[in-house]
Design a protein around this motif. Structure first.
Motif, PDB file in Angstrom:
ATOM      1  N   MET A  71       0.777  -1.121  -0.049  1.00 20.84           N
ATOM      2  CA  MET A  71      -0.028   0.059  -0.026  1.00 20.84           C
ATOM      3  C   MET A  71       0.852   1.167   0.115  1.00 20.84           C
ATOM      4  SD  MET A  71      -2.887  -0.833   2.707  1.00 20.84           S
ATOM      5  CE  MET A  71      -3.670  -2.596   2.866  1.00 20.84           C
ATOM      6  N   ALA A  72       0.229   2.470  -0.766  1.00 21.76           N
ATOM      7  CA  ALA A  72       1.309   3.434  -0.803  1.00 21.76           C
ATOM      8  C   ALA A  72       0.846   4.244   0.680  1.00 21.76           C
ATOM      9  CB  ALA A  72       0.948   4.410  -2.050  1.00 21.76           C
ATOM     10  N   LYS A  73       2.011   5.046   0.907  1.00 24.51           N
ATOM     11  CA  LYS A  73       1.638   5.804   2.247  1.00 24.51           C
ATOM     12  C   LYS A  73       0.848   6.999   1.872  1.00 24.51           C
ATOM     13  CE  LYS A  73       4.145   7.888   6.225  1.00 24.51           C
ATOM     14  NZ  LYS A  73       3.987   6.748   7.327  1.00 24.51           N
ATOM     15  N   LYS A  74      -0.537   7.127   2.627  1.00 29.13           N
ATOM     16  CA  LYS A  74      -1.171   8.443   2.154  1.00 29.13           C
ATOM     17  C   LYS A  74      -0.758   9.689   2.786  1.00 29.13           C
ATOM     18  CE  LYS A  74      -5.207   5.374   2.182  1.00 29.13           C
ATOM     19  NZ  LYS A  74      -6.597   5.212   2.786  1.00 29.13           N
ATOM     20  N   THR A  75      -0.848  10.755   2.020  1.00 23.22           N
ATOM     21  CA  THR A  75      -0.233  12.066   2.630  1.00 23.22           C
ATOM     22  C   THR A  75      -1.359  12.938   3.337  1.00 23.22           C
ATOM     23  OG1 THR A  75      -0.952  13.074   0.533  1.00 23.22           O
ATOM     24  CG2 THR A  75       1.262  12.514   0.694  1.00 23.22           C
ATOM     25  N   GLU A  76      -2.592  12.460   3.036  1.00 21.56           N
ATOM     26  CA  GLU A  76      -3.801  13.284   3.825  1.00 21.56           C
ATOM     27  C   GLU A  76      -4.794  12.182   4.213  1.00 21.56           C
ATOM     28  OE1 GLU A  76      -5.543  16.916   2.448  1.00 21.56           O
ATOM     29  OE2 GLU A  76      -3.519  17.541   2.079  1.00 21.56           O
ATOM     30  N   VAL A  77      -5.287  11.973   5.212  1.00 21.09           N
ATOM     31  CA  VAL A  77      -6.224  10.934   5.672  1.00 21.09           C
ATOM     32  C   VAL A  77      -6.900  11.415   6.731  1.00 21.09           C
ATOM     33  CG1 VAL A  77      -4.729   8.779   5.134  1.00 21.09           C
ATOM     34  CG2 VAL A  77      -4.569   9.895   7.301  1.00 21.09           C
ATOM     35  N   THR A  78      -8.220  10.956   6.496  1.00 22.02           N
ATOM     36  CA  THR A  78      -9.296  11.526   7.439  1.00 22.02           C
ATOM     37  C   THR A  78      -9.060  10.859   8.935  1.00 22.02           C
ATOM     38  OG1 THR A  78     -10.905  10.031   6.987  1.00 22.02           O
ATOM     39  CG2 THR A  78     -11.168  11.948   5.670  1.00 22.02           C
ATOM     40  N   VAL A  79      -9.872  11.445  10.044  1.00 27.44           N
ATOM     41  CA  VAL A  79      -9.635  10.724  11.384  1.00 27.44           C
ATOM     42  C   VAL A  79     -10.245   9.368  11.237  1.00 27.44           C
ATOM     43  CG1 VAL A  79     -10.318  11.122  13.822  1.00 27.44           C
ATOM     44  CG2 VAL A  79      -9.608  12.875  12.690  1.00 27.44           C
ATOM     45  N   GLU A  80     -11.434   9.329  10.788  1.00 31.56           N
ATOM     46  CA  GLU A  80     -11.969   8.017  10.538  1.00 31.56           C
ATOM     47  C   GLU A  80     -10.917   6.731  10.087  1.00 31.56           C
ATOM     48  OE1 GLU A  80     -15.640   5.628   8.395  1.00 31.56           O
ATOM     49  OE2 GLU A  80     -15.766   7.807   8.756  1.00 31.56           O
ATOM     50  N   GLU A  81     -10.205   7.373   8.862  1.00 34.08           N
ATOM     51  CA  GLU A  81      -9.325   6.464   8.177  1.00 34.08           C
ATOM     52  C   GLU A  81      -8.253   5.980   9.291  1.00 34.08           C
ATOM     53  OE1 GLU A  81      -9.590   7.369   3.401  1.00 34.08           O
ATOM     54  OE2 GLU A  81      -8.665   8.727   4.687  1.00 34.08           O
ATOM     55  N   LYS A  82      -7.748   6.894  10.008  1.00 33.94           N
ATOM     56  CA  LYS A  82      -6.731   6.751  11.033  1.00 33.94           C
ATOM     57  C   LYS A  82      -7.298   5.888  12.115  1.00 33.94           C
ATOM     58  CE  LYS A  82      -4.544  11.429  10.541  1.00 33.94           C
ATOM     59  NZ  LYS A  82      -4.221  12.539  11.391  1.00 33.94           N
ATOM     60  N   LEU A  83      -8.408   5.956  12.564  1.00 38.18           N
ATOM     61  CA  LEU A  83      -9.030   5.171  13.599  1.00 38.18           C
ATOM     62  C   LEU A  83      -9.087   3.876  13.036  1.00 38.18           C
ATOM     63  CD1 LEU A  83     -11.643   7.468  15.093  1.00 38.18           C
ATOM     64  CD2 LEU A  83      -9.700   6.661  16.150  1.00 38.18           C
ATOM     65  N   ARG A  84      -9.543   3.800  11.765  1.00 40.19           N
ATOM     66  CA  ARG A  84      -9.737   2.267  11.182  1.00 40.19           C
ATOM     67  C   ARG A  84      -8.258   1.756  11.046  1.00 40.19           C
ATOM     68  NH1 ARG A  84     -14.661   0.816   8.921  1.00 40.19           N
ATOM     69  NH2 ARG A  84     -16.173   2.809   8.855  1.00 40.19           N
ATOM     70  N   THR A  85      -7.443   2.270  10.425  1.00 32.97           N
ATOM     71  CA  THR A  85      -6.052   1.725  10.498  1.00 32.97           C
ATOM     72  C   THR A  85      -5.288   1.410  11.851  1.00 32.97           C
ATOM     73  OG1 THR A  85      -5.653   3.209   8.408  1.00 32.97           O
ATOM     74  CG2 THR A  85      -3.595   1.947   9.366  1.00 32.97           C
ATOM     75  N   LEU A  86      -5.550   2.268  12.750  1.00 35.65           N
ATOM     76  CA  LEU A  86      -5.020   2.078  14.086  1.00 35.65           C
ATOM     77  C   LEU A  86      -5.788   0.826  14.725  1.00 35.65           C
ATOM     78  CD1 LEU A  86      -5.015   5.538  15.918  1.00 35.65           C
ATOM     79  CD2 LEU A  86      -2.926   3.736  15.613  1.00 35.65           C
ATOM     80  N   TYR A  87      -6.908   0.602  14.431  1.00 27.13           N
ATOM     81  CA  TYR A  87      -7.646  -0.323  14.820  1.00 27.13           C
ATOM     82  C   TYR A  87      -7.268  -1.796  14.121  1.00 27.13           C
ATOM     83  CZ  TYR A  87     -11.390  -3.181  17.264  1.00 27.13           C
ATOM     84  OH  TYR A  87     -12.188  -4.343  18.022  1.00 27.13           O
ATOM     85  N   ASP A  88      -7.237  -1.613  12.766  1.00 30.13           N
ATOM     86  CA  ASP A  88      -6.545  -2.882  12.055  1.00 30.13           C
ATOM     87  C   ASP A  88      -5.203  -3.248  12.800  1.00 30.13           C
ATOM     88  OD1 ASP A  88      -9.033  -2.722  10.620  1.00 30.13           O
ATOM     89  OD2 ASP A  88      -7.804  -1.699   8.941  1.00 30.13           O
ATOM     90  N   ALA A 107     -18.661   8.365  18.167  1.00 28.66           N
ATOM     91  CA  ALA A 107     -19.331   7.681  17.055  1.00 28.66           C
ATOM     92  C   ALA A 107     -19.069   8.764  15.845  1.00 28.66           C
ATOM     93  CB  ALA A 107     -20.848   7.581  17.259  1.00 28.66           C
ATOM     94  N   SER A 108     -18.963   9.857  15.986  1.00 29.32           N
ATOM     95  CA  SER A 108     -18.828  10.934  14.828  1.00 29.32           C
ATOM     96  C   SER A 108     -17.435  10.614  13.852  1.00 29.32           C
ATOM     97  CB  SER A 108     -18.925  12.391  15.388  1.00 29.32           C
ATOM     98  OG  SER A 108     -17.621  12.781  15.976  1.00 29.32           O
ATOM     99  N   ARG A 109     -16.679  10.180  14.822  1.00 26.31           N
ATOM    100  CA  ARG A 109     -15.113   9.901  14.158  1.00 26.31           C
ATOM    101  C   ARG A 109     -14.526  11.149  13.635  1.00 26.31           C
ATOM    102  NH1 ARG A 109     -17.737   4.432  10.673  1.00 26.31           N
ATOM    103  NH2 ARG A 109     -18.600   3.701  12.498  1.00 26.31           N
ATOM    104  N   LYS A 110     -14.563  12.290  14.355  1.00 24.80           N
ATOM    105  CA  LYS A 110     -14.148  13.654  13.854  1.00 24.80           C
ATOM    106  C   LYS A 110     -12.616  13.774  14.638  1.00 24.80           C
ATOM    107  CE  LYS A 110     -17.366  14.523  10.938  1.00 24.80           C
ATOM    108  NZ  LYS A 110     -17.261  14.376   9.566  1.00 24.80           N
ATOM    109  N   LYS A 111     -12.508  13.242  15.678  1.00 28.53           N
ATOM    110  CA  LYS A 111     -11.295  13.349  16.506  1.00 28.53           C
ATOM    111  C   LYS A 111     -10.963  12.065  17.177  1.00 28.53           C
ATOM    112  CE  LYS A 111     -13.090  15.924  20.489  1.00 28.53           C
ATOM    113  NZ  LYS A 111     -12.846  16.806  21.371  1.00 28.53           N
ATOM    114  N   ILE A 112      -9.580  11.894  17.585  1.00 24.43           N
ATOM    115  CA  ILE A 112      -9.362  10.998  18.221  1.00 24.43           C
ATOM    116  C   ILE A 112      -9.357  11.046  19.775  1.00 24.43           C
ATOM    117  CG2 ILE A 112      -7.213   9.479  18.893  1.00 24.43           C
ATOM    118  CD1 ILE A 112      -6.236   9.969  15.990  1.00 24.43           C
ATOM    119  N   ILE A 113     -10.075  10.028  20.195  1.00 23.40           N
ATOM    120  CA  ILE A 113     -10.549  10.382  21.851  1.00 23.40           C
ATOM    121  C   ILE A 113      -9.718   9.449  22.620  1.00 23.40           C
ATOM    122  CG2 ILE A 113     -12.442  10.354  23.582  1.00 23.40           C
ATOM    123  CD1 ILE A 113     -14.009  11.654  21.246  1.00 23.40           C
TER     124      ILE A 113
END
Length: 259
Positions: A1-18, A224-230
């Motif tokens: 996978m190519a490293k993303k330059t800009e990702v949403t908070v939701e994507e960050k959370l999904r990748t972290l949880y993965d 649940a809004s997935r707008k920031k890391i809590i």
């Protein structure tokens, strides 16, 4: 996978949880292996210790047999001297010579008695040593059998899990590359500080996973809004909502099944 330059908070959370799911799976594999490598190592040390003890016991037995042989030789020499002195008594010229030879005979007889006493003591020691040797051999046999069983058990587990573990380690490294350094450091720090290695957890029944502290409804809505890391203020873990967790679990299970 190519490293993303800009990702949403939701994507960050999904990748972290993965990443958490992958690392937890690696933990599970290592837990199955558990204490087996240490058990095998301890048994190997014990077997070597018993072998060394057996060698020393057998060496001690040989020494005692040598001592018995020496005492028997001493007895034979004393008997020969008694015979010699007895013959000489027949040709003595006076009582002084006779008495002198009598004392020599008496001394040799005492030597024989003492040697026979020592031989009896040595024979008792031999029986005791043989008993200890038999017990040590029995224990060694048991430990060797147990060691063989544990080695086979460990080899079976390694054969079953090694391929999957290596694949998971590769995936873990791959997912780490998708996470920004600051967040990855935080994940590793949290993971290293908690007992079960869970740095990212979903909300379960109104509380963070593995915690009894209820999360206020307002905070649950933010998660649940997935707008920031809590971060959970009680456990220090990163929180994700149950729906996201279920989606990622299903996705990652397919990955795990493919190994």
């Amino acid at each position: 996978m190519a490293k993303k330059t800009e990702v949403t908070v939701e994507e960050k959370l999904r990748t972290l949880y993965d990443l958490q799911l992958i690392d937890s799976r690696i933990d599970e594999i290592r837990n199955v292996r558990g204490e087996l490598p240490l058990e095998v190592e301890d048994l190997e040390d014990e077997v070597e210790g018993l072998k060394t003890r057996l060698e020393k016991l057998n060496g001690s037995l040989e020494d005692i047999n040598t001592d018995i042989a020496n005492k028997k030789n001493l007895i034979e020499e004393a008997k020969a001297l008694i015979k010699k002195y007895s013959e000489q008594q027949k040709n003595v010229r006076n009582n002084r010579e006779f008495n002198s030879l009598s004392k020599e005979i008496e001394y040799q007889e005492l030597e024989i008695q003492l040697a026979e006493k020592h031989i009896k003591e040595f024979k008792v020691q031999i029986e005791q040593k043989k008993e200890v040797i038999a017990q040590t051999k029995e224990k060694l046999g048991e430990r060797e059998t147990h060691l063989k069983h544990k080695k086979n058990e460990l080899n079976d587990i390694l054969a079953e899990t090694e391929k999957e573990e290596q694949a998971l380690i590769g995936k873990s490294s791959e997912y780490e590359g998708l996470i920004e350094d600051r967040l990855l450091k935080a994940y590793k720090r949290i993971r290293g500080s908690v007992k079960n290695g869970l740095a990212v957890v979903p909300i379960e029944r109104g509380a963070s996973g593995g915690s009894f502290f209820t999360i206020p409804p307002q905070v649950q809505m933010e998660i649940a809004s997935r707008k920031k890391i809590i971060i959970d203020e009680h456990s220090g873990r990163i929180l994700v909502d149950p729906a996201l967790a279920d989606e990622e679990k299903e996705k990652m299970q397919e990955l795990f099944d493919s190994f």
